[in-house]
Design an enzyme around this catalytic site. Structure first.
Site, mmCIF file in Angstrom:
data_model
loop_
_atom_site.group_PDB
_atom_site.id
_atom_site.type_symbol
_atom_site.label_atom_id
_atom_site.label_comp_id
_atom_site.label_asym_id
_atom_site.label_seq_id
_atom_site.Cartn_x
_atom_site.Cartn_y
_atom_site.Cartn_z
ATOM 1 N N HIS A 1 0.798 -1.231 -0.048
ATOM 2 C CA HIS A 1 0.004 -0.087 -0.051
ATOM 3 C C HIS A 1 0.769 1.183 -0.010
ATOM 4 O O HIS A 1 0.199 2.284 -0.209
ATOM 5 C CB HIS A 1 -0.909 -0.098 1.156
ATOM 6 C CG HIS A 1 -2.031 -1.141 1.231
ATOM 7 N ND1 HIS A 1 -3.363 -0.673 0.786
ATOM 8 C CD2 HIS A 1 -2.062 -2.536 1.308
ATOM 9 C CE1 HIS A 1 -3.989 -1.772 0.814
ATOM 10 N NE2 HIS A 1 -3.351 -2.769 1.038
ATOM 11 N N ASP B 1 3.544 9.353 -0.715
ATOM 12 C CA ASP B 1 2.270 8.779 -0.453
ATOM 13 C C ASP B 1 2.215 7.730 -1.322
ATOM 14 O O ASP B 1 2.461 7.752 -2.578
ATOM 15 C CB ASP B 1 1.104 9.867 -0.460
ATOM 16 C CG ASP B 1 0.051 9.339 0.597
ATOM 17 O OD1 ASP B 1 0.133 8.278 1.046
ATOM 18 O OD2 ASP B 1 -0.505 10.311 1.130
HETATM 19 P P1 ADQ Z 1 -2.983 6.303 4.498
HETATM 20 O O1 ADQ Z 1 -1.691 6.704 4.778
HETATM 21 O O2 ADQ Z 1 -3.795 6.029 5.913
HETATM 22 O O3 ADQ Z 1 -3.056 4.680 3.928
HETATM 23 P P2 ADQ Z 1 -5.203 7.516 3.015
HETATM 24 O O4 ADQ Z 1 -4.826 6.699 1.585
HETATM 25 O O5 ADQ Z 1 -5.370 8.919 2.640
HETATM 26 O O6 ADQ Z 1 -3.876 7.321 3.789
HETATM 27 O O7 ADQ Z 1 -6.333 6.849 3.372
HETATM 28 C C1 ADQ Z 1 -6.989 7.250 4.849
HETATM 29 C C2 ADQ Z 1 -8.085 6.931 5.069
HETATM 30 O O8 ADQ Z 1 -8.457 7.310 6.294
HETATM 31 C C3 ADQ Z 1 -9.225 7.693 4.066
HETATM 32 O O9 ADQ Z 1 -10.220 6.745 3.865
HETATM 33 C C4 ADQ Z 1 -9.731 8.799 4.984
HETATM 34 O O10 ADQ Z 1 -11.043 9.496 4.702
HETATM 35 C C5 ADQ Z 1 -9.528 8.571 6.316
HETATM 36 N N1 ADQ Z 1 -9.094 9.585 7.246
HETATM 37 C C6 ADQ Z 1 -7.700 10.188 7.226
HETATM 38 N N2 ADQ Z 1 -7.702 11.051 8.162
HETATM 39 C C7 ADQ Z 1 -8.990 11.052 8.978
HETATM 40 C C8 ADQ Z 1 -9.422 12.006 9.975
HETATM 41 N N3 ADQ Z 1 -8.731 12.864 10.560
HETATM 42 N N4 ADQ Z 1 -10.815 11.537 10.202
HETATM 43 C C9 ADQ Z 1 -11.448 10.760 9.511
HETATM 44 N N5 ADQ Z 1 -11.004 9.922 8.698
HETATM 45 C C10 ADQ Z 1 -9.707 10.108 8.049
HETATM 46 C C11 ADQ Z 1 -2.061 3.951 3.033
HETATM 47 C C12 ADQ Z 1 -1.187 4.661 2.284
HETATM 48 C C13 ADQ Z 1 -1.724 5.340 1.226
HETATM 49 C C14 ADQ Z 1 -2.838 4.326 0.330
HETATM 50 C C15 ADQ Z 1 -3.695 3.591 1.552
HETATM 51 C C16 ADQ Z 1 -4.803 2.758 0.719
HETATM 52 O O11 ADQ Z 1 -0.143 5.292 2.957
HETATM 53 O O12 ADQ Z 1 -1.115 5.870 0.288
HETATM 54 O O13 ADQ Z 1 -3.781 5.171 -0.374
HETATM 55 O O14 ADQ Z 1 -2.998 3.034 2.382
HETATM 56 O O15 ADQ Z 1 -3.897 1.879 -0.165
#
Ligand code: ADQ
Length: 456
Positions: free
Chosen positions: A157, A365
């Site tokens: 991921h 990311d």
């Molecule tokens: P993350 O680094 O956690 O994931 P991301 O892909 O943006 O980052 O996913 C975060 C999820 O958590 C989103 O669904 C978002 O809505 C939710 N979220 C984040 N902050 C929040 C908050 N303060 N309140 C509520 N909800 C929140 C890892 C990798 C990414 C990759 C994903 C999936 O780092 O690059 O996209 O896995 O593969």
């Protein structure tokens, strides 16, 4: 039809309404033929023995959720130490933040062995096994050592760095050799596949049989980019739901005289939060028409707080927000609203929709799902603008966003200003193209295409 077995560090109950798109998509795939989801329970047993842990099972419809407890020593070296103190920073190009303590690798191997040992008796000969993320790189090698012949796939991921950065990890050869125990390696972007290909050919002398197949250590592995998506329809429906509409209405009234800029993420150094705040400060300096009229809402949820690098980041962020508010704020206007909490998933689309601009500016990311959620939540008649870091995996697909280099404070400030001033017709055109793109490759497409590659 084969049963699907998903292995990941943590599990989510796909039936819970708070479950994200990924949990729901995996839950859907698991329930097609009845499946098994396996991982760590989240429980840390204070005085448990290393390499040991009790297994718990629970039924969620026709999906079995099976989890293992970890003792404190294993948790600290496997999860905090090797996974989040070595692999996470190095894979995000942050060699300066890595802690190469020689003791961590033992715990990382031990937990992967423990989990493989616990899963092995639950497997059926034609099960398809799908392993997720950097915590579990050697998982297939451990299963193979126990005689497992099943098809096993891996999905990373987070980014895979170029060979010279990867080589900073003392066990880099062992890690890549472990990847050859899988049948399919899934990455987020073509960059990551290219890094794997270069490392495999140059460092371990793998033979590239074609664009996707690499042969080394007597095994052939298929490596391909499968950019992860969101459940667009679910998110659009969520945006129309009661909670999201309430959030939208409340914020629209509260900020009726202001333009809203929004950042949402876990508080993590890969997300580029201090850089973003400096760019926002530059925006206020360079374009004073934003004074009193633009507000940045920054939501950064608590994450990995047991690690020093994360508590240091929190302090830096609090101090930056304080100084921007102190320098520019007025009695009736604060430039930054910083919230160190989660926002309920059902309310999030309302917040996305009320924002004129989303700032998704990570330094690195794997993909970034917030960028895709922001697009899905917009009103197509009056959409907000996505300012997106070129270093997010999502930038490979989302070319119609305003792509920025988050290290360039002035350039980012200029792009934010461009976003705030973008004419309606251009916003609509860009949004339409972005929406089409995230629909075409949504999370169900991702799951289906990956499993097609894995089932051969
Ligand atoms: P993350 O680094 O956690 O994931 P991301 O892909 O943006 O980052 O996913 C975060 C999820 O958590 C989103 O669904 C978002 O809505 C939710 N979220 C984040 N902050 C929040 C908050 N303060 N309140 C509520 N909800 C929140 C890892 C990798 C990414 C990759 C994903 C999936 O780092 O690059 O996209 O896995 O593969």
């Amino acid at each position: 039809m084969s049963r699907l077995v998903v292995v990941s560090n943590r599990l989510a109950d796909p039936r819970k309404t708070a479950a994200g798109g990924l949990a729901v998509a995996l839950g859907d795939a698991l329930s097609v033929n009845g499946g098994l989801w396996f991982g760590w329970s989240g429980t840390i047993v204070e005085d448990g023995a290393p390499g040991e842990g009790e297994v718990h099972t629970q039924q969620a419809g026709n999906v079995t959720l099976a989890t293992v407890d970890l003792c404190k020593e294993d948790h600290d070296s496997y999860y905090l130490g090797y996974s989040n103190g070595v692999l996470w920073p190095v894979f995000h190009y942050r060699l300066d933040l890595a802690d190469f303590d020689a003791g961590y690798i033992g715990g990382y191997r031990r937990v992967n062995q423990l989990m493989a040992r616990k899963l092995m008796p639950m497997l059926q000969p034609d099960d398809i096994i799908w392993v997720h993320d950097y915590h579990l790189i050697p998982f297939a090698a451990e299963l193979r050592a126990m005689g497992c012949k099943n098809r096993i796939g891996f999905f990373l991921h987070i980014p895979l760095p170029p060979p010279l950065i990867l080589a900073a990890i003392p066990q880099h050869e062992w890690l890549i050799r472990s990847l050859f125990a899988y049948d399919v390696l899934g990455f987020q972007t073509q960059y990551d596949v290219d890094h794997f290909s270069r490392y495999a050919r140059k460092e371990v002398g793998a033979e590239a049989l074609n664009e996707h197949e690499f042969r080394a250590f007597g095994r052939t592995v298929h490596a391909q980019a499968f950019p992860i998506g969101i459940d667009v329809d679910e998110f659009v429906a969520l945006a129309d739901g009661k909670e999201a509409r309430e959030m939208f209405d409340r914020m629209a009234v509260e900020y009726s005289r202001r333009r809203l800029l929004l950042g949402v993420e876990r508080l993590d150094y890969s997300k580029g939060l201090p850089h973003r705040l400096r760019a926002f400060r530059q925006l206020l300096r360079q374009y004073p028409e934003n004074l009193g009229s633009s507000t940045l809402i920054q939501i950064a949820s608590p994450s990995r707080e047991a690690l020093d690098t994360y508590s240091g980041l929190r302090q830096e962020l609090e101090s930056l927000c304080g100084s921007i508010n102190g320098d520019f704020g007025e009695l009736d206007w604060m430039p930054v609203r910083y919230i160190h909490r989660n926002v309920a998933r059902k309310r999030l689309p309302g917040l996305y929709r009320v924002a004129s601009v989303a700032l998704v500016t990570p330094l690195r990311d794997g993909m970034n799902l917030v960028a895709k959620e922001f697009i899905a939540a917009q009103d197509p008649e009056d959409p907000g603008v996505l300012v997106l870091s070129r270093f997010a995996g999502a930038a490979e697909q989302l070319e119609e966003a305003l792509l920025v280099n988050p290290y360039d404070t002035f350039g980012t400030a200029e792009s934010i200003q461009q976003a705030l001033q973008m004419p309606l017709a251009e916003r609509q055109r860009r949004h339409q193209q972005l929406l089409a793109r995230i629909r075409e490759q949504d999370v169900h497409w991702w799951c289906r295409t990956y499993l097609e590659a894995l089932t051969g």
